[in-house]
Scaffold this motif. Structure first.
Motif, PDB file in Angstrom:
ATOM      1  N   SER A  45       0.855  -1.302   0.159  1.00  0.00           N
ATOM      2  CA  SER A  45      -0.033   0.029   0.067  1.00  0.00           C
ATOM      3  C   SER A  45       0.866   1.332   0.125  1.00  0.00           C
ATOM      4  O   SER A  45       0.475   2.208  -0.626  1.00  0.00           O
ATOM      5  N   ALA A  46       1.801   1.198   0.570  1.00  0.00           N
ATOM      6  CA  ALA A  46       2.911   2.442   0.573  1.00  0.00           C
ATOM      7  C   ALA A  46       3.656   2.499  -0.581  1.00  0.00           C
ATOM      8  O   ALA A  46       4.398   3.592  -0.697  1.00  0.00           O
ATOM      9  N   CYS A  47       3.665   1.443  -1.194  1.00  0.00           N
ATOM     10  CA  CYS A  47       4.668   1.291  -2.625  1.00  0.00           C
ATOM     11  C   CYS A  47       3.675   1.869  -3.683  1.00  0.00           C
ATOM     12  O   CYS A  47       3.131   1.425  -4.319  1.00  0.00           O
ATOM     13  N   ARG A  48       3.758   3.146  -3.944  1.00  0.00           N
ATOM     14  CA  ARG A  48       3.238   3.953  -5.154  1.00  0.00           C
ATOM     15  C   ARG A  48       3.927   4.955  -5.836  1.00  0.00           C
ATOM     16  O   ARG A  48       4.659   5.801  -5.291  1.00  0.00           O
ATOM     17  N   SER A  49       3.415   5.053  -6.964  1.00  0.00           N
ATOM     18  CA  SER A  49       3.931   6.090  -7.762  1.00  0.00           C
ATOM     19  C   SER A  49       3.009   7.343  -7.684  1.00  0.00           C
ATOM     20  O   SER A  49       1.717   7.323  -8.047  1.00  0.00           O
ATOM     21  N   LEU A  50       3.661   8.461  -7.504  1.00  0.00           N
ATOM     22  CA  LEU A  50       2.585   9.675  -6.894  1.00  0.00           C
ATOM     23  C   LEU A  50       2.137  10.593  -8.090  1.00  0.00           C
ATOM     24  O   LEU A  50       1.077  11.019  -8.340  1.00  0.00           O
ATOM     25  N   PHE A  51       3.054  11.026  -8.992  1.00  0.00           N
ATOM     26  CA  PHE A  51       3.202  12.061  -9.972  1.00  0.00           C
ATOM     27  C   PHE A  51       3.288  11.643 -11.324  1.00  0.00           C
ATOM     28  O   PHE A  51       3.917  12.229 -12.096  1.00  0.00           O
TER      29      PHE A  51
END
Lengths: 198, 292
Positions: A45-51
């Motif tokens: 859940s914390a591994c994410r590409s933000l932009f």
């Protein structure tokens, strides 16, 4: 089931609006982190590409531009051509070559590594650098392999004659440990009066 | 990767004891003087950045805090990383798509500055969902270092908390809870754009006052009453009591709005989530949940 570190507070303390109800999640006396980092795997859940996705090629181009800029600034500041490893002519500072045997061992020895420094050439770090000092490109025939260079580095056998930096590629060599010319000659900047002539 | 990271024979983290000798006035005065050198520019969104807006900083900060918490970083790592981020953004226009790389790099640097076992580049890249690779992180590191002029010894609100606590007459066990709360407020402030230009000493003092208030702490000589404490700490940081009071109020309203948002987001699913993830439920520090 995992529990949080010992000092974490109950989130309900905030959500309930009464901070006086805060209690520690278990009875650790220290409130300090005692669990080691290594046990924590990134949670999906914390591994994410933000932009959005990164344009890697453009990024590399920009990095190269930045590096060039940084190098130019450093060159101007130190009157030294770091890429070519020689002093700039007519610079603000005067550089003199120093025999690496005369400088403190600290500057000459390779970066500290974990044991078995010279075990092979497949130890390439994230910068693409090898564990051992790179051998300078040389037109000379009979260049020994990196392995040889490497063991010399480790043994601290960096006794090389002094070279005049203006006489690049004209140096005579008597033994194979002089191969990495540009890495063996250390330059020391000085402003006016030479403290020592080598 | 999973197998590589798993290691069962590990010691607990070893740290030095707090050196009481460093909690003196000379050190505090030096910190108050030094903090001004590390303040980001207050309006970099308008003056420097073209693509980056305050909302993105919030999203990024929330992610960074989540990573720091999950990796159990020392408390000072997150505020320090946010200071690097703001200082970089104050001088360098940055693409939106590279903002996360920058955030990861700032955590990388802050962790190296403060921790015995720092975060690795590989792990941070995993947290970006592998949208960047370790090599890029290392190149970014060099760029950040140069833009910050290699000066990473920023003073953060975290550094002041211990000084303030040492001046309060409270029981050591109360002090620990108070410290934890104050640190949580500091982290919360670091996620909020309104505190970018606030001096760290002010944020720290405001956080301590807000924490004392929130915990309903009292002392026999009334030194912990809100006006007394505010007056006292404002003298310590050589500031105006009204400034400190407004900072404290700003912190409290930030907390309130964060909690409201969190409840709206998490309300219906709260119980379920707490069952699923116990460790999430016991982190109020968990501004990440509060802030989403």
């Amino acid at each position: 089931m995992k529990t949080g570190p010992s000092w974490r507070l109950q989130r309900s303390a905030f959500l309930g609006g009464k901070m006086s109800d805060v209690r520690l999640s278990n009875g650790s006396p220290t409130l300090e982190r005692t669990e080691p980092r290594l046990s924590e795997h990134p949670k999906p859940s914390a591994c994410r590409s933000l932009f959005g996705s990164v344009d890697h090629e453009e990024l590399q181009r920009d990095f190269k531009g930045h590096m060039r800029e940084l190098l130019e600034t450093a060159s101007a500041k130190w009157s030294f051509d770091f890429a070519g490893d020689r002093p700039l002519p007519n610079g603000r500072l005067t550089w003199e070559p120093v025999d690496s045997a005369d400088i403190p061992d600290f500057y000459a020895r390779p970066p500290r590594r974990e044991k078995d420094v010279c075990s092979g050439n497949n130890n390439v770090d994230l910068n693409g650098n090898h564990n051992c000092v790179l051998v300078a490109p040389s037109e000379d025939a009979g260049t020994p392999g990196a392995q040889t260079e490497c063991s010399e580095q480790c043994a601290g056998l960096r006794k090389r004659p002094c070279h005049d930096p203006t006489a690049q590629n004209k140096r005579s060599r008597s033994s194979s440990d002089e191969v990495s010319l540009s890495h063996s000659v250390e330059h020391t900047p000085r402003k006016s009066s030479p403290r020592r002539q080598t | 990767m999973e197998e590589q990271l798993l290691c069962c024979e590990v010691d607990s983290i070893r740290r030095a004891y707090q050196d009481e000798n460093l909690l003196n006035d000379r050190v505090l005065q030096t910190m108050l003087k030094a903090e001004e050198n590390y303040l980001p520019s207050p309006n970099y969104f308008k003056c420097v950045q073209k693509e980056i807006i305050p909302k993105m900083r919030k999203i990024l900060a929330t992610w960074m805090l989540e990573v720091c918490e999950e990796q159990k970083c020392e408390e000072e790592v997150f505020p320090l990383a946010m200071n690097y981020l703001d200082r970089f953004l104050s001088v360098e226009a940055t693409r939106k798509t590279r903002l996360q790389l920058l955030g990861a790099t700032c955590m990388f640097l802050a962790s190296k500055m403060k921790e015995t076992v720092p975060l690795t580049a590989e792990k941070l890249c995993i947290y970006t969902d592998n949208s960047v690779i370790p090599g890029e992180l290392l190149q970014m590191e060099l760029l950040v270092l140069n833009k910050l002029k290699w000066d990473l010894a920023s003073v953060t609100p975290h550094d002041f908390i211990e000084h303030f606590l040492s001046k309060l007459k409270i029981h050591p066990s109360t002090k620990q809870i108070l410290r934890k709360h104050a640190q949580t407020f500091v982290a919360l402030c670091a996620t909020d754009v309104n505190f970018i230009a606030s001096p760290p000493s002010m944020v720290a003092a405001g956080s301590v006052v807000a924490a004392v208030q929130g915990l309903y702490l009292k002392s026999q000589d009334a030194s912990l009453s809100s006006p007394n404490l505010t007056n006292f700490l404002s003298q310590v940081i050589r500031s105006d009591p009204d400034c400190l009071r407004s900072c404290q109020e700003q912190i409290e309203s930030l907390l309130e709005s964060s909690l409201r948002q969190a409840q709206q987001h998490n309300g219906p699913t709260e119980t379920k989530r707490m069952d699923e993830e116990v460790d999430l439920s016991c982190t109020p520090t968990d501004v990440r949940d509060i802030n989403i």
